[in-house]
Design an enzyme around this catalytic site. Structure first.
Site, PDB file in Angstrom:
ATOM      1  CB  ALA A 250      -1.007  -0.128   1.370  1.00 39.40           C
ATOM      2  CE1 TYR A 283      -0.430  -7.761  -5.573  1.00 32.67           C
ATOM      3  CE2 TYR A 283       1.445  -6.464  -5.025  1.00 32.67           C
ATOM      4  CZ  TYR A 283       0.222  -6.929  -4.541  1.00 32.67           C
ATOM      5  OH  TYR A 283      -0.292  -6.597  -3.528  1.00 32.67           O
ATOM      6  CE1 TYR A 315       3.165 -12.526   1.308  1.00 35.53           C
ATOM      7  CE2 TYR A 315       3.005 -12.548   3.823  1.00 35.53           C
ATOM      8  CZ  TYR A 315       2.536 -12.131   2.456  1.00 35.53           C
ATOM      9  OH  TYR A 315       1.406 -11.333   2.575  1.00 35.53           O
ATOM     10  CG  ASP A 444       6.044   2.968 -40.701  1.00 37.39           C
ATOM     11  OD1 ASP A 444       5.735   4.238 -40.410  1.00 37.39           O
ATOM     12  OD2 ASP A 444       6.835   2.167 -40.031  1.00 37.39           O
TER      13      ASP A 444
END
Ligand code: SPV
Ligand code: MG
Length: 672
Positions: A250, A283, A315, A444
């Site tokens: 966070a 993520y 972890y 292009d």
């Protein structure tokens, strides 16, 4: 919920220790008595109403409670017949305060750790603490289990019994049944006031659904004797030393985070693993605040003892290093992309007897709003522009995927893969001249004018947050290029790549099959320098694209140009090749890196597509652009659908190759 603590007993088995105060005032640590610990725990878990029954040393106990300055609301009920009755009568004396509410019934000599209390309070059913790991005690309570429920409680039961502790959570309904039976006992004759209250329960247990709550290896013990006290003191030290681990990505702290941190901190000394910027960007999204800021933010939250770095989604490394007793997480990872991470946590905890504690995940609208605001912030020009430089610094090498519309932009923005316990997504978007032109059905050749190209960028920016690398073709006339730089910079584009060609530009993948002219070094350097002078911020990057290998002008020419372009102020170099293998790119990288270790290098591995990102990174590449795959994948898929419909005179046959309409709709986020 009210707590009822029974403290009318004399505690005579404690000997000297209870000669001047009730047993509940026995010290179990340098700073706690049994009672002060219980009361502090109740307060920490949000209980406000406490009813305490007293007997001998009544006023000493009342003074002790008041002196603790815990802002609980106390009601003290003295059992006037404490000498001749048991606690069944104390409960009866307190009855009028115990109606119409759930009750936490605690014997005054119970010592337990916070997690036990938490599990009792979280229980949906009425329950009693039991310990299935403990041998059956001879003198203490046992509970007889039948069909998962407690049928009898007493010291005399051994068959089908488990060790039980007088610590209960009683829901209103079951409590009323038991309390009514206690009342019958206490009102019918004197001798029935001198038994355990559990005797009354045993008579109504069919109607009174009470379930065992297994505390296993957690601290949950009665203190009856000085020996018990010694053992419990040691176990209190152990329990108070428990450690907890949580991980956070966070960058905005909201009440949901505070609430789960508070819960975690009650279980033990809390360590927070803050995910590094790279992991968060991989993520979720790019963090609004860098790791260092987020670390400080968590260090300053009450209840957090230590903040450490977690540099993978996994972890494992941190759990093995810190060996926490508990890992705390929301229950949202039981399914979904984090499930493998959770499974690994469970496996690592199993190796040393740790416990995973999961709390219900609260996905409230206000939290979603915050996340939306964070994303909106990331899409703003200033925030977006500087993120390419930051990502390159942070990761060493970034990847960009082609986007030529709002929809393809959304796909680049939101596509994530979860692999080997980690996750990957693109860092940036490439607005290709080839694909932008192709989408408009044009060649292009710098035919699609700048106004139209800017419109494409705007469409993409409208629905995404990732940094944008713009294919600026030749950059046009130097006099025009400076305006393009300003416009792109103002819009929030991070980098323009201009190629050292002049005249009618053709796509590089034609190589020497078509007539193409390379610009002279001096002229191109002047264009770069003018662009650098025109820009207003330090964030914007001008990348010089070298076409020497495409036009077969040789490695020396490429390296000479690279040095000159860097000298002219280029923030990055793009080296292009249309060979099937990366040999010439590797050679360039080796030779350029030998003289310049820092200037970022961009590559476009379209023709030499077997090369991996890892190989490119090892050779010193900083930006890998997947320049046209969205378009090249989309065109045959669309062509195929068109053919199938023509062949079958209807659409049914192509349903299987089409995305369900529901899913298409979900691709597009709606403003609320
Ligand atoms: C583009 O994507 O438009 C490019 C890269 O310029 S390439 O097509 O390889 O020339
Ligand atoms: Mg191009």
């Amino acid at each position: 919920m009210k707590a009822l603590i029974l403290n009318s007993g004399k505690g005579s088995r404690m000997g000297e220790l209870t000669s001047e105060h009730p047993k509940c005032m026995t010290e179990i640590s340098a700073s706690e008595t049994i009672l002060s610990r219980q009361l502090a725990q109740l307060w920490a878990y949000g209980i406000q109403e406490v009813i305490i029954t007293t007997g001998l040393f009544d006023s000493v106990l009342v003074d002790h409670c008041r002196g603790l300055h815990i802002p609980l609301h106390y009601t003290f009920i003295k059992n006037p017949k404490y000498e001749s009755t048991n606690y069944i009568y104390s409960i009866y004396c307190a009855k009028k305060y115990l109606l119409d509410d759930d009750v936490l019934l605690i014997h005054g000599d119970m010592v337990f750790e916070n997690f036990v209390l938490e599990r009792l309070l979280d229980s949906e059913k009425s329950c009693m603490a039991v310990n299935t790991d403990m041998p059956l005690p001879t003198k203490d309570f046992k509970a007889v289990l039948q069909d998962g429920r407690i049928k009898k409680i007493g010291i005399e039961y051994f068959d089908s019994a488990v060790a039980a502790m007088p610590l209960y959570k009683l829901k209103k309904r079951e409590w009323k049944i038991w309390l009514d039976q206690i009342t019958i006992y206490c009102e019918r004759n004197e001798s029935d006031r001198n038994c355990y209250a559990e005797k009354a329960f045993n008579e109504v247990s069919d109607k009174c659904a009470l379930y065992p709550l297994d505390v296993r290896n957690m601290l949950c013990a009665e203190i009856d004797t000085p020996e018990d006290l010694r053992e419990v003191r040691n176990r209190v030290i152990e329990a108070d030393d428990r450690t907890v681990y949580m991980s956070f990505s966070a960058d905005i702290i909201h009440s949901g985070h505070i609430s789960i941190i508070r819960k975690a901190a009650r279980l033990g000394k809390l360590t927070i693993g803050v995910l590094t910027d790279e992991v968060v960007a991989g993520y979720k999204r790019f963090p609004l605040l860098p790791y260092e800021e987020r670390k400080i933010m968590f260090e300053n939250i009450i209840g957090v003892c230590r903040v450490v770095e977690q540099d993978t989604l996994s972890y494992k490394a941190n759990l093995e290093k810190y060996r926490p007793d508990y890992v705390v997480h929301g229950d949202d990872w039981v399914t979904g992309f984090l499930k493998p991470v959770r499974d690994e946590v469970v496996a690592v905890l199993d190796t040393y007897g740790g416990t995973l504690v999961e709390y219900p995940y609260r996905s409230e609208q206000k939290y979603k709003e915050l996340e939306k605001r964070a994303r909106a912030e990331l899409s703003m020009p200033d925030a977006r522009r500087k993120r390419l430089r930051r990502s390159i610094e942070m990761k060493g090498m970034v990847t960009a995927m082609e986007a030529h519309s709002g929809l393809t932009g959304l796909l680049v923005e939101n596509t994530v893969v979860y692999q080997d316990g980690g996750s990957r997504q693109f860092d940036a978007m490439w607005v290709s001249s080839l694909c932008d032109s192709t989408a408009k059905g044009k060649p292009d050749i710098e035919l699609v004018d700048m106004t139209s190209r800017l419109r494409t960028i705007d469409e993409i920016m409208d629905v995404t947050t990732k940094p944008i690398i713009f294919d600026g073709d030749t950059g046009g006339l130097t006099e025009h290029f400076v305006y393009t730089v300003r416009t792109l910079e103002r819009m929030g584009v991070s980098m323009i790549i201009i190629e050292d060609k002049t005249g009618l530009k053709k796509n590089s993948l034609f190589g020497t099959e078509v007539a193409q002219t390379q610009d002279d070094i001096e002229n191109f350097c002047e264009k770069i320098a003018a662009g650098k002078r025109a820009q207003k911020t330090d964030d914007f990057m001008i990348c010089a694209r070298i076409e020497s290998l495409i036009l077969e002008k040789g490695m020396e020419d490429a390296l000479t140009r690279a040095a000159a372009y860097v000298q002219a102020g280029a923030d990055a170099i793009m080296i292009h090749s249309r060979k099937k293998d990366p040999a010439e790119i590797f050679e360039f990288l080796r030779k350029f890196r030998a003289v310049n270790a820092t200037v970022p290098i961009v590559v476009v591995p379209t023709s030499y597509s077997t090369v991996t990102e890892e190989e490119l990174k090892a050779h010193g590449v900083n930006v890998v652009i997947y320049a046209n795959q969205m378009t090249r994948a989309g065109v045959p898929a669309m062509q195929n659908a068109a053919k199938i419909i023509l062949e079958n005179h209807r659409a049914a046959e192509c349903d299987d190759i089409c995305m369900p309409f529901r899913d298409i709709i979900h691709l597009i986020p709606e403003e609320v």
